[in-house]
Write a protein that holds these residues in place. Structure first.
Motif: not given
Length: 522
Positions: A250-252, A484-489, A492-496
């Motif tokens: 959801i956050n992504q 299309v979603m990919r893993t926040d490897i 950085l999405d969590a940081d954003y």
């Protein structure tokens, strides 16, 4: 690039009725100020606006950021309710148009063109609209692919409200092979993939411990959708993706929406874009994709940095001077196991003695005396087929010593997640990129490049036209209307998402320029 950001206090707009609206030091609108607010919108329209603001979560924003007044304030103090609703709408509209998150350290790939957003005109429309909720609706749908992203966000939020997806417990470090029996993990896997095939959990199938063909088909579909190798083997990477919390996804999506706000026009020049979490390189001419290839990027502990650079030259048959970290952490264990094999693969060991650099016979070194914290040698690998850089290196000057290159480890391109390098970009089809890069460079064509490569000598070619290269981090894309979603490897999405929570320094709108200028204290 200029960044201008969202606000929470009322914007100073010297037009329409807002010209007379002044906020007291507390930031709250009192009855006297509320009387100055224009009555363009009916009471019913203001209620609709407040209700729309309460649904900002569907746009990836949090209504709590904007202090939307409670509905019961309308009866107790109608003027205050109107003023606070309009103030909250102004703050939300600013974030919807300009983006909520501010600059993030190291994220040079993030792009906004807030100067192109006529914020003043939007605010004027909000102030004068008979139904201002529709202005919020239009602003929320402005980002590219907003409707597809919002639809997926709504779907995941509904799924989360119903309990989300089950987390699989047990041995998620070991691989589950098709055809095996596992009374602990297989039923959990069935429950997790029931959205793909409800029959997996119907009747006696729910507790079936056999990893059968029907479950295998669902696993392969899931792996393909997630960009994993669809081999049906459920190993640590697949387990990790299966156990990604729904809140993270959801956050992504919230991040994807915010990153697209005030997005600049796409460049028209020839350029290279590498999407790190999707492990893809695109060579573009305007909007046309000229080349599309898989890449290998940096591991989680050696992340590829985000860069805006230019590809300026190519080195054929490069030697490789191993960075100190690679030598200590990667090559030392290999020297310890078999120094003769390392020398046969072209690795040379050097040491500085009395100010001179001398080569050392690796077979005469007792590597058990050294560790990652103490290794007084440096390593170079000769050019050749087994060289870590392969047959060519694409040079793009930068302070991080990052470049793109060929690789002898071709088998890794069949993997779904390809975060294996020490930061540089390994190319699936370097010869194709080379042909495009050398285009227009006098004296160079594919035939000459083939001869140089066959000659084994280290040679360089400076490109006649350097090519912009952007290494960016975009986990969520839309292809053919499908998200299309990919893993926040790299996280950085969590940081954003955390940057969105913090918000950004407020800006004051200018009626003359129609843009946000100057900072107001929070």
């Amino acid at each position: 690039m200029r960044y201008m950001y969202g606000m929470r206090a009322v914007l100073a707009l010297p037009f329409l009725a807002f010209a007379t609206l002044a906020l007291p030091a507390s930031g709250l609108v009192g009855p006297a100020q509320a009387q100055a607010v224009a009555a363009a919108a009916s009471d019913a329209a203001v209620h609709r606006l407040a209700e729309r603001l309460s649904r900002l979560a569907e746009d990836g924003l949090d209504p709590r950021w904007y202090a939307v007044p409670a509905a019961d304030l309308a009866a107790a103090d109608p003027a205050r309710f109107r003023a606070e609703t309009l103030r909250a709408a102004q703050a939300a509209l600013t974030d919807l148009l300009l983006g909520r998150a501010g600059p993030i350290r190291g994220r040079v790939d993030l792009r906004r063109d807030t100067a192109a957003v006529p914020l003043g005109a939007w605010m004027a429309e909000l102030a004068s609209a008979s139904d201002p909720a529709t202005v919020i609706d239009r602003a929320a749908d402005l980002p590219p692919d907003a409707r597809a992203l919002k639809a997926e966000l709504a779907r995941l939020r509904a799924l989360a409200a119903a309990g989300g997806w089950p987390r699989i417990s047990g041995n998620t470090r070991g691989t589950l092979e098709p055809g095996t029996m596992d009374a602990a993990r297989v039923p959990q896997l069935r429950a997790r993939l029931a959205s793909i095939d409800p029959g997996l959990v119907e009747g006696p199938a729910a507790n079936n411990p056999l990893y059968d063909d029907r479950l295998l088909a669902a696993v392969r579909l899931y792996q393909a959708a997630e960009g994993l190798e669809p081999d049906g083997r459920v190993g640590p990477i697949t387990w990790d993706v299966l156990n990604t919390p729904i809140e993270s996804r959801i956050n992504q999506l919230r991040v994807a929406l915010d990153m697209r706000r005030a997005q600049p026009a796409q460049p028209t020049e020839r350029r290279i874009e590498v999407n790190i979490p999707h492990f893809r390189l695109h060579l573009l001419e305007g909007q046309r994709v000229v080349q599309d290839m898989a890449v290998i990027v940096g591991r989680r502990d050696r992340q590829t940095p985000m860069l805006n650079v230019r590809l300026t030259s190519v080195t054929f048959n490069p030697s490789w001077g191993a960075p100190e970290r690679n030598a200590r952490e990667d090559l030392l264990p290999r020297f310890r196991r078999d120094p003769a094999a390392m020398q046969a693969a072209g690795y040379r060991l050097f040491q500085r003695i009395d100010g001179e650099v001398v080569q050392v016979d690796a077979t005469q070194v007792d590597f058990s005396n050294y560790n990652r914290n103490h290794f007084p040698y440096f390593v170079r690998q000769d050019a050749g087929d087994r060289n870590a850089l392969g047959r060519m290196r694409f040079n793009m000057p930068n302070n991080d010593d990052i470049f793109m290159h060929d690789t002898p480890d071709r088998h890794l391109f069949s993997r779904g997640q390809r975060a294996f390098s020490s930061g540089c970009i390994r190319l699936e089809r370097p010869m194709e990129l080379l042909s495009e890069a050398l285009s227009g460079t006098a004296g160079w064509d594919r035939a000459r490049a083939d001869r140089v490569l066959a000659g084994r000598a280290t040679t360089g070619a400076t490109l006649a036209r350097s090519i912009p290269v952007r290494l960016h981090y975009t986990t969520t894309i839309v292809e053919g209307g499908r998200v299309v979603m990919r893993t926040d490897i790299y996280g950085l999405d969590a940081d954003y998402a955390r940057a969105m929570e913090r918000g950004t320094p407020q800006r004051i709108a200018s009626a003359e320029g129609g843009n946000a200028r100057g900072a107001a204290a929070r």
